[in-house]
Design a protein around this motif. Structure first.
Motif, short mmCIF file in Angstrom:
data_model
loop_
_atom_site.label_atom_id
_atom_site.label_comp_id
_atom_site.label_asym_id
_atom_site.label_seq_id
_atom_site.Cartn_x
_atom_site.Cartn_y
_atom_site.Cartn_z
N UNK A 132 8.71 -36.98 -71.08
CA UNK A 132 10.04 -36.73 -71.66
C UNK A 132 10.00 -35.57 -72.65
N UNK A 133 9.02 -35.56 -73.54
CA UNK A 133 8.94 -34.48 -74.52
C UNK A 133 8.72 -33.13 -73.87
N UNK A 134 7.85 -33.10 -72.87
CA UNK A 134 7.59 -31.83 -72.17
C UNK A 134 8.84 -31.36 -71.43
N UNK A 135 9.52 -32.28 -70.74
CA UNK A 135 10.74 -31.91 -70.02
C UNK A 135 11.83 -31.41 -70.94
N UNK A 136 11.92 -32.01 -72.12
CA UNK A 136 12.91 -31.59 -73.12
C UNK A 136 12.71 -30.12 -73.48
N UNK A 137 11.48 -29.74 -73.73
CA UNK A 137 11.16 -28.37 -74.10
C UNK A 137 11.41 -27.40 -72.94
N UNK A 138 10.98 -27.77 -71.74
CA UNK A 138 11.15 -26.90 -70.58
C UNK A 138 12.64 -26.70 -70.28
N UNK A 139 13.43 -27.76 -70.38
CA UNK A 139 14.86 -27.65 -70.12
C UNK A 139 15.53 -26.70 -71.11
N UNK A 140 15.13 -26.77 -72.37
CA UNK A 140 15.69 -25.87 -73.39
C UNK A 140 15.35 -24.43 -73.06
#
Length: 423
Positions: free
Chosen positions: A393-401
């Motif tokens: 979740x944390x990694x996806x949050x950053x990539x999406x941003x």
């Protein structure tokens, strides 16, 4: 978009010189926004006990959270267009009544599946207050000021999840788990009474005239906007991790690390205190640095701390202290992510604030369904399922941003372009 005169008029309910009136409005909006969290947080310490009483496994009991999120996510898609067409207060009142009925049903449940069904009803009612409270803030304030107000509301409403597990644990020490849900019935009735002291923030002239079925079709238009995908996607990945934490930590802490149910509330409350602290920082900095910049900072923190949670949960290094600390740091990024992502999305579609708020909320909580369901599906008696879901979740949050958030440019140009595209 409403003209400056209309905007000024809309701001008057909270922007008044009557300090007592302002505090009352803020308090009621905070309770409405807090319905989603208090409905779950207050019974978290009772989950193992409820599972034993209802003859269900930990995985099945975690579905009471997933079922709630299903109702909460899909219900927002209903209430958003209704709020844009009929105003804010009446739909919120209808939602609170539904919440009261669902809470009573939970208290009377005698099987886990009955509980899951009534949790869906409870959620559909609770989400009306959440989605339309956000829209009410957007009715009254512009972009960064709205983000500031949302952060302030989150700080106030965080009192509910802060004390919720503590209250739930203490109730469990002296009474049965049924009393927890009867308490929620009382909270709903008191909030309904307080609701009618709020001003209506959406004037009749500003309400949507489209049939509801056509208004629902606006979700398709909104989903074609890159900005919506960016802001909603960032929040979705974060909620994926947060609800994995909510669903998994009662069993990770209480069953695996043998934390007493009454002390679970302290661990959970410390996380809420961290979220409150970061939200207070956000309220001070957002009008100076801008909500997008702080949002990007929050996603970087979510990635770093999410991976740290995965390491702590997967290796067992540091035991309970390491797991609780890394989860504290990950969840604290809520103070930079949630309010700023919502404000960023709503700022681009002010004339459809209810619909946009509903869509963003549905995406956020829909991701929460996946997060809690993954933890339940892969439950193995260890903290590892929580760890790997939070890490992703944390990694996806950053990539999406990085991929979808609009480039840093004039907010007004971005808002104008998006408003024209959706019209």
């Amino acid at each position: 978009m409403p003209d400056s005169g209309a905007r000024t008029a809309q701001q008057s309910p909270i922007g008044t010189t009557d300090h007592g009136h302002s505090l009352r409005v803020m308090a009621i909006l905070s309770v409405l926004m807090g319905f989603g969290s208090i409905s779950t947080d207050i019974y978290l310490p009772a989950l193992p006990t409820m599972g034993q009483a209802l003859g269900s496994s930990s995985g099945t009991m975690e579905l009471t959270i997933s079922g709630y999120l299903v109702g909460f996510s899909l219900g927002q898609l209903l209430w958003g267009p209704i709020g844009d067409r009929y105003g804010r207060r009446l739909p919120v009142a209808a939602g609170i009544l539904l919440f009261v009925i669902g809470s009573a049903g939970c208290a009377l449940s005698d099987t886990a599946w009955h509980m899951i069904g009534w949790r869906v009803v409870q959620a559909v009612g609770a989400c009306a207050g959440v989605v339309l409270a956000r829209a009410m803030v957007r009715d009254m304030y512009d972009r960064d000021r709205a983000a500031q107000m949302l952060s302030t509301l989150i700080v106030i409403m965080a009192i509910a999840p802060l004390v919720g597990p503590l209250v739930g644990g203490q109730i469990l020490a002296v009474a049965s788990w049924h009393v927890i849900f009867w308490l929620l019935v009382g909270v709903g009735l008191l909030t309904l009474a307080a609701l009618f002291t709020l001003p209506e923030t959406l004037a009749p002239a500003q309400r949507s005239r489209e049939p509801l079925i056509r208004a629902v079709g606006e979700y398709g238009h909104l989903l074609r906007q890159r900005a919506i995908l960016g802001y909603a996607g960032v929040g979705a990945f974060f909620y994926l991790g947060v609800y994995a934490y909510i669903a998994g930590t009662p069993f990770a802490y209480i069953s695996y690390y043998h934390v007493p149910a009454q002390l679970y509330g302290l661990l959970f409350g410390s996380v809420i205190a961290g979220i409150m602290a970061v939200n207070m920082v956000n309220t001070r900095l957002v009008t100076k640095l801008g909500s997008d910049r702080l949002l990007r900072l929050g996603t970087a923190g979510a990635a770093i701390f999410g991976l740290a949670v995965a390491v702590a949960a997967g290796t067992g290094w540091g035991g309970l202290a390491a797991l609780a600390t890394t989860l504290f740091l990950f969840a604290g990024m809520s103070g930079l992510i949630v309010a700023n992502s919502i404000a960023g999305a709503l700022a681009r579609f002010p004339e459809r604030a209810g619909t946009a708020s509903a869509l963003v909320g549905a995406i956020h909580y829909g991701a929460g369904i996946v997060g809690s369901a993954l933890v339940g599906a892969f439950a193995d008696g260890t903290p590892w399922p929580v760890g790997w879901v939070v890490g992703i979740a944390g990694t996806g949050c950053f990539v999406c941003a990085r991929l979808f958030l609009p480039a840093q440019r004039s907010d007004q140009r971005a808002i104008s372009a998006s408003s024209e595209a959706i019209s």
